[in-house]
Each structure stands twice: as C-alpha cells, then as structure tokens.
Design an enzyme around this catalytic site. Structure first.
Site, PDB file in Angstrom:
ATOM      1  N   SER A  76       0.881  -1.167   0.103  1.00 32.32           N
ATOM      2  CA  SER A  76       0.140   0.093  -0.004  1.00 32.32           C
ATOM      3  C   SER A  76       0.977   1.324  -0.022  1.00 32.32           C
ATOM      4  O   SER A  76       2.010   1.232   0.452  1.00 32.32           O
ATOM      5  CB  SER A  76      -0.616   0.032   1.198  1.00 32.32           C
ATOM      6  OG  SER A  76      -1.646   1.388   1.332  1.00 32.32           O
ATOM      7  N   LYS A 131      -4.333  -6.894   3.143  1.00 25.71           N
ATOM      8  CA  LYS A 131      -4.294  -5.586   2.245  1.00 25.71           C
ATOM      9  C   LYS A 131      -5.812  -5.454   1.808  1.00 25.71           C
ATOM     10  O   LYS A 131      -6.181  -4.210   1.718  1.00 25.71           O
ATOM     11  CB  LYS A 131      -3.494  -5.922   1.242  1.00 25.71           C
ATOM     12  CG  LYS A 131      -3.422  -4.857   0.161  1.00 25.71           C
ATOM     13  CD  LYS A 131      -2.909  -3.582   0.421  1.00 25.71           C
ATOM     14  CE  LYS A 131      -2.994  -2.384  -0.341  1.00 25.71           C
ATOM     15  NZ  LYS A 131      -3.703  -2.069  -1.450  1.00 25.71           N
ATOM     16  N   HIS A 141      -7.536  -3.674   4.593  1.00 22.39           N
ATOM     17  CA  HIS A 141      -6.886  -2.163   4.638  1.00 22.39           C
ATOM     18  C   HIS A 141      -7.592  -1.443   3.543  1.00 22.39           C
ATOM     19  O   HIS A 141      -7.958  -0.243   3.821  1.00 22.39           O
ATOM     20  CB  HIS A 141      -5.267  -2.567   4.293  1.00 22.39           C
ATOM     21  CG  HIS A 141      -4.641  -1.036   3.826  1.00 22.39           C
ATOM     22  ND1 HIS A 141      -4.893  -0.378   2.488  1.00 22.39           N
ATOM     23  CD2 HIS A 141      -3.926  -0.176   4.591  1.00 22.39           C
ATOM     24  CE1 HIS A 141      -4.206   0.797   2.529  1.00 22.39           C
ATOM     25  NE2 HIS A 141      -3.497   1.006   3.766  1.00 22.39           N
ATOM     26  N   ASN A 142      -8.065  -1.917   2.492  1.00 25.42           N
ATOM     27  CA  ASN A 142      -8.295  -1.157   1.410  1.00 25.42           C
ATOM     28  C   ASN A 142      -9.991  -1.097   1.863  1.00 25.42           C
ATOM     29  O   ASN A 142     -10.680   0.032   1.482  1.00 25.42           O
ATOM     30  CB  ASN A 142      -8.438  -1.707  -0.110  1.00 25.42           C
ATOM     31  CG  ASN A 142      -7.306  -1.585  -0.722  1.00 25.42           C
ATOM     32  OD1 ASN A 142      -5.866  -1.262   0.095  1.00 25.42           O
ATOM     33  ND2 ASN A 142      -7.097  -1.695  -1.833  1.00 25.42           N
ATOM     34  N   GLU A 173      -9.834   1.833   4.144  1.00 28.48           N
ATOM     35  CA  GLU A 173      -9.680   2.994   3.292  1.00 28.48           C
ATOM     36  C   GLU A 173     -10.923   3.560   2.338  1.00 28.48           C
ATOM     37  O   GLU A 173     -11.179   4.870   2.562  1.00 28.48           O
ATOM     38  CB  GLU A 173      -8.760   2.560   2.334  1.00 28.48           C
ATOM     39  CG  GLU A 173      -8.180   3.482   0.954  1.00 28.48           C
ATOM     40  CD  GLU A 173      -7.390   2.848   0.165  1.00 28.48           C
ATOM     41  OE1 GLU A 173      -6.397   2.374   0.172  1.00 28.48           O
ATOM     42  OE2 GLU A 173      -7.851   2.785  -1.199  1.00 28.48           O
TER      43      GLU A 173
HETATM   44  C1  6PG Z   1      -3.195   1.566  -1.740  1.00 26.23           C
HETATM   45  C2  6PG Z   1      -4.678   1.601  -2.430  1.00 26.23           C
HETATM   46  C3  6PG Z   1      -4.395   0.882  -3.731  1.00 26.23           C
HETATM   47  C4  6PG Z   1      -5.919   0.892  -4.433  1.00 26.23           C
HETATM   48  C5  6PG Z   1      -6.109   1.965  -5.131  1.00 26.23           C
HETATM   49  C6  6PG Z   1      -7.751   1.834  -5.921  1.00 26.23           C
HETATM   50  O1  6PG Z   1      -3.389   0.901  -0.586  1.00 26.23           O
HETATM   51  O2  6PG Z   1      -2.171   2.080  -2.201  1.00 26.23           O
HETATM   52  O3  6PG Z   1      -5.408   0.876  -1.774  1.00 26.23           O
HETATM   53  O4  6PG Z   1      -4.036  -0.350  -3.349  1.00 26.23           O
HETATM   54  O5  6PG Z   1      -5.793  -0.288  -5.486  1.00 26.23           O
HETATM   55  O6  6PG Z   1      -6.044   3.154  -4.258  1.00 26.23           O
HETATM   56  O7  6PG Z   1      -8.301   1.223  -5.164  1.00 26.23           O
HETATM   57  P1  6PG Z   1      -9.827   1.795  -5.757  1.00 26.23           P
HETATM   58  O8  6PG Z   1      -9.975   2.087  -7.124  1.00 26.23           O
HETATM   59  O9  6PG Z   1     -10.769   0.503  -5.392  1.00 26.23           O
HETATM   60  O10 6PG Z   1     -10.367   2.926  -5.223  1.00 26.23           O
END
Ligand code: 6PG
Length: 635
Positions: free
Chosen positions: A299, A354, A357-358, A361
């Site tokens: 990430s 991960k 994590h997303n 996010e």
């Molecule tokens: C990270 C982000 C990354 C992610 C993009 C797109 O941790 O660096 O989570 O891995 O893939 O930000 O995510 P979305 O297009 O699903 O918003």
C-alpha cells in the site's frame, strides 16, 4: 565494478572443502579483503578442537558474533570475504545479523569421501579428520546460497562466483506500470542490484524496460529486459522476483511464463492487489514445483512505491526469510525506524489484510466525502471546508485528511478542480472483495459495505438526475450544527477501525493465521494510505486487547463523542442529506453496545416457516427448541 552496496561473501561448508583456498584466490583476483574465520576462535575453542572434541553451539556463539562484528566493520570500508563453516542455519543467522542485505553465501559442497580425501592431503591444520563426521551430521543445507561443487578447480570456482554473484542481479521485478516503476526506483536507490522486465507488445509496449532505465540517472546500474529467459538468467540464485502486474489472470500467465526458467528455491513475490484465495492457490501450485510464492499486499500508491510503501507479505515463513531483507529495506519506516513490513502469516493472509486495509480506506474516504458534503450543503465553499479540515490535523491527522485538504484547495483558472469532477466514484474491486469475504466470515463489516455501496449508488448518475426531478428537495434553512463535526468524524473513524480489526481478528481465528493485530497496526502507521495518528494509538491498544471497543480510553472517548454524531445523523436524516457511513456508525454502535436486540423475532419467524429452531434465554445448556406456531394451545 560492482552494481551493489558493500558486501561480505561468506565461503561456507565443512572442513576440508577448500574454503581458505577459494577465499584467498577470490581476494587476490578481485582485491577483496580476506579473513579466515578460524583465526578468530578463542584459545579455548582451538584447544578443544585440537583435542579432537567438537565445538557445541555455546562454544560457537561468541565466535560467530565476533565474525558478524568483523563483517559489519568491514562493509563500512570495503567488500570482504570470510571463510567460515557456518553449518547450521542459526549460525548463519548470527553471522548475518543486521546485515542480511549485504551478505552473500557461497556453499562449497562435496561428498564425504571427496572431502576426506582433501583433509588427508593437508598437514598444517589443527582439525582432526575425526571431526568431519560430526560436521556432516550437523550440516543444514543452506537454501539461500550459491552452491558450487568442489570437483571444480579453484580457478573455476572463483570464476563461477564472479559470474553468478558479481555480474548478476540480486532482485528482479516484472511489470513496469506506475507501481512497478516506483518500486524499481526505490529498490535501485537502496543500491540493490536489480533486473527489470516488461513484456514486449508490438506497437503498444516496446522497449519499456530500456526506456525506463534511460529515463532516470539512478537506474544506470539496472539490467533491463523484454525477454523473460534472459531476465531470469540475469538473477543470482536462489532468485527473488517481484511481480507488479495486474491482479487476476495476468499473474497466472506471468507465473506460467516464468516456471520453465526457474530453479528449486526461487521465490516469486506477488506485490499486486491479488485476491487472497488466488494467493493460497498459487502457493500450493508452486509448492509442487519447489518454487516459493509470497503474496505481498503493498500500500502507498505511486508515492509510497517510490519512497517506501507498507508491505504485508504472507506465505511460507522460510521463503519469507529469503526475501525479507529486500522487502524490509524498501518499506517505509515507522516512528521507531522499524520497517513497515512484517511477516503476516501463512497462505494468502497478506493479501487478505491488504484487502481489509482497502476496506478501511474506502470508509475513511467516504467519511471525508460525507463531511465535505454536509459542509457544502450548508453553504461552505471548498476553501472554507479546507480551512476547517486543516484545523483538525492537530487532533486527528491522517494521510487521507491531508490529501483531502489539498484537493479542496486546488484551483485553476476555471475555479476549484473538485467542482469540475463528475460525482461517479470508481473502484478496482478490493472493497467488493472485502464485503464478500466478511459476509462469508459472518462478521458485520457494515461500514465497508456502506462505503462500497455509496460508490455504486453514485455511479447511477443518470437515474439520480431523473429522480431528482421527480422528488422535491428539502428546502428550509438548515439546522445542522457543524461545530461538533470533528467529533462526529472521530467517532465514525473509531467504529471503522473497530470493524476493520474485528474482521482481522475473526479471520485469524477462523483460518488459523495467528495474526498480530498490534504489529499490523504498526506497519500501517507509515507508507500506506490509511496511516494516521489513530493508527499510532492502536499499536499500543492492540497490545492490550483484541477488541479495541473494550479499551477504557476508547470507551471514554466514544461516550464523549456519541451525542454529537447522534445529533448530526438525526438532523441529516431530517434534511435528507445522504450520509451512509456516518449513520451506519451510529446504527452499528447502537446495536453493538446493547445487550438486547430484535433477533428473537427473527428466530421465531425462522422457526415458524422453516422449523429452524431457537435457543431460550432461560436455558444455559444451549438446547434448541421448536414451537408449532399454528397449533392453538389451551394451557
Ligand atoms: C493502496 C491503495 C491501492 C488501491 C487503489 C485503487 O493501498 O495503495 O489501496 O492499492 O488499489 O487506491 O483502489 P480503488 O480503485 O478500488 O479505489
């Protein structure tokens, strides 16, 4: 001459394989300082060995640390070569302690008879032949070493070392997209000898690797390829190859292209956003071919890849050890200067965390979007909102808050860029996976689902426009009190983090991963998208409890913040402002913090139409009951 940082070559193997001969020759030919490890034994050790007694681990401990210290001092000045038997893995761990990234192992191997023959020809050595047997007995085959048969002449052996170590790269990276390029530059900046590969696609992707190398001065030492075989051959064995390609079928295709060229103990690291079940499948598939596979969630986006991302690797622990020094050296550092990279667990646990994590996010982003939208609805412009959010940084800072302030302020001659952006949110799938995975686990990731569905709903823009015309909008003067908005935001973030870590806890329990929540929070304190001051606090909280909602400080904080969000959510509902994540935070808390729920009626309904049975409050045995709901009883 060398493409890498200062190094120490340990020439290892049992007595009699010719370590000193090779060390001396290497030293002469390539002007590398040579040390014979035996010269550093204590008097006691020398006496013991002269009497034909073998050294035990305790005897060796200080000696190995002395050699480790010697190597550490040497690499500050120059490269060196040290001959030392280093028969057990734990000895090699001591020798390379804290300098793993600088150490190269050359293992001279031969049969017992071959070596016995060598020893019999030597006169000046204090090592009696009788010790050879005990050395063979304790020898643990080094996985991370260049292995050379002592049947070759010393000149040939030295030539092999030159060809295989000095001329080849330590690490390989496949896929020069945005993340791959950033990581390659990061790796090269750590003076790790690197080979990069990008496929050749006529008219679309031509000379990508060569052009990339020529673009940046710091890449002058990398080896660029568009032929997979040449790329693989350019790597030191056992090879370490990181894939930075699109998740899904591409990963499988690249693996299948690599396999014919790989050897036993090579390791592939998948640094993309792969699904954790795919990672588990790939680990098993490659295990059958004696190839290691590490699934590493990474990430940090483009900037993180370049300056130091947060890395979440999982798979076989032994395989992780091979790539650990490389991953740790390119990862971001936490406030104690420790790498934001740690072994997560077995199988696809790295990609699972991960994915979560997303999910966290997605929620963090959605909460900021809702906060922005409330401020916008009551008439504040982006600069005013930016100023308010900027003021929050001292109390509740995060990377996502910082970038949101920047976004709100960004203008060109047409005005605020934000106001030009179509309000349809995209996604690449990890929020979807997180929602499905937690539904499978039976854990309520309600905020992740809300954030995901808010994105989905936004994408129905045309319908929203149509329906906007059909439904009258709410039109009175707003009564929303934004003074406590920071409290509203803080509370929703606590619920988000609780739900995210709760998923990790339950996944760990269900899948037997033994996840360390505090350590996961730690590697999320820098480099990654969800780094924040709250995450720093969670590192310590998860040392004390697996459920942050049971932590006294968190309980006190929630009690203080809760009235503000209750009021805000209520008023937003009255004024028809959509706030899916803020309201979900309240609803979740209202349900999670109450002993009573409405689920008894659900159980009764299930039992009514499907005889699914139910348990009773007054029966601690957990027995299941069934009622014939239609039959009229007279008692
Ligand atoms: C990270 C982000 C990354 C992610 C993009 C797109 O941790 O660096 O989570 O891995 O893939 O930000 O995510 P979305 O297009 O699903 O918003």
């Amino acid at each position: 001459m060398y493409r890498t940082k200062p190094f120490v070559i340990f020439i290892i193997g049992v007595s009699g394989v010719g370590k000193s001969t090779i060390g001396n020759l290497l030293s002469k030919k390539y002007s590398i300082t040579y040390f014979d490890g035996d010269d550093f034994h204590s008097k006691e050790n020398v006496n013991k060995m002269s009497k034909g007694q073998s050294l035990n681990d305790e005897d060796r401990y200080e000696w190995l640390l002395t050699l480790n210290q010697l190597a550490k001092e040497q690499i500050k000045i120059q490269n060196c070569v040290i001959a030392c038997s280093a028969l057990k893995e734990k000895y090699r761990d001591l020798l390379s302690k804290d300098i793993e990234i600088n150490v190269k192992w050359v293992f001279l191997e031969g049969s017992f008879d071959q070596i016995l023959n060598h020893l019999n020809c030597r006169e000046d050595h204090y090592m009696p032949v009788s010790l050879l047997k005990s050395q063979f007995k304790i020898l643990e085959n080094p996985v991370n070493a260049l292995k050379i048969d002592i049947g070759f002449t010393p000149e040939e052996i030295v030539e092999t070392i030159k060809k295989e170590i000095f001329d080849k790269s330590e690490f390989g990276l496949i896929g020069l997209g945005v993340m791959g390029k950033g990581l390659s530059r990061n790796i090269a900046s750590k003076v790790i000898a690197l080979s990069v590969y990008n496929r050749h696609v006529e008219g679309l992707e031509e000379d990508v690797a060569v052009n990339f190398k020529n673009e940046f001065s710091e890449l002058s030492n990398i080896l660029p390829f568009d032929k997979i075989k040449a790329f693989v051959i350019s790597l030191q064995t056992p090879r370490k190859i990181m894939l930075m390609v699109n998740a899904g079928k591409t990963v499988d295709a690249v693996i299948d292209n690599l396999i014919p060229h790989l050897s036993k103990n090579d390791t592939i690291i998948d640094g993309g956003n792969s699904h954790y079940k795919d990672t588990r499948r790939r680990i098993d598939y490659l295990k059958n071919k004696n190839i290691n596979f590490i699934g590493a969630g990474i990430s940090g986006g483009e900037a993180g890849a370049l300056k130091g991302p947060s890395i979440m690797p999982s798979g076989n622990k032994g395989a992780y050890k091979l790539v650990k020094p490389f991953l740790e050296s390119i990862a971001a550092k936490d406030k104690n200067n420790l790498p934001c990279c740690t072994y997560i667990g077995k199988e696809g646990s790295g990609h699972f965390i991960k994915m979560i994590h997303n999910g966290i996010e997605y929620v963090e982003m959605q909460l900021l979007a809702e906060v922005y939208f409330i401020f916008k609805t009551i008439g504040k412009n982006p600069d005013e909102i930016a100023n308010i959010l900027d003021g929050w940084k001292t109390k509740t800072n995060s990377y996502l808050l910082e970038i949101t302030v920047d976004i709100l302020r960004k203008k060109d001659k047409r005005g605020w860029i934000l106001e030009l952006i179509l309000d349809k949110a995209g996604n690449k799938g990890t929020g979807n996976w997180a929602t499905v995975a937690t539904a499978e686990l039976g854990v309520p990731s309600t905020m992740i689902a809300s954030a995901l569905f808010a994105r989905y709903l936004s994408s129905f823009k045309e319908e929203r426009i149509q329906l906007n015309e059909k439904f009258a909008s709410f039109k009175t003067i707003s009564k929303i009190n934004v003074d406590n908005m920071i409290k509203v935001y803080q509370l929703a973030r606590l619920v988000n983090h609780h739900q995210g870590f709760k998923i990790l806890f339950e996944a760990s329990r269900s899948y037997g991963w033994e996840l360390n929540l505090s350590e996961i929070a730690r590697i999320w304190t820098n480099g990654c998208i969800i780094r924040s001051s709250l995450m720093e606090e969670l590192v310590n909280i998860f040392k004390l409890t697996d459920n942050m909602m049971l932590n006294k400080n968190i309980i006190d904080e929630i009690k203080e913040l809760k009235p503000s969000i209750n009021e805000m959510v209520s008023q937003c509902v009255i004024e028809e402002i959509p706030i899916p994540c803020l309201s979900e935070a309240v609803n979740f808390l209202n349900a999670y913090t109450k002993a009573d729920s409405s689920a008894n009626i659900i159980q009764a309904q299930r039992d009514y139409f499907g005889a699914h049975t139910y348990q009773q409050n007054n029966d601690p045995s957990g027995k299941y009951y069934h009622t014939n709901w239609k039959k009229i009883t007279h008692d």
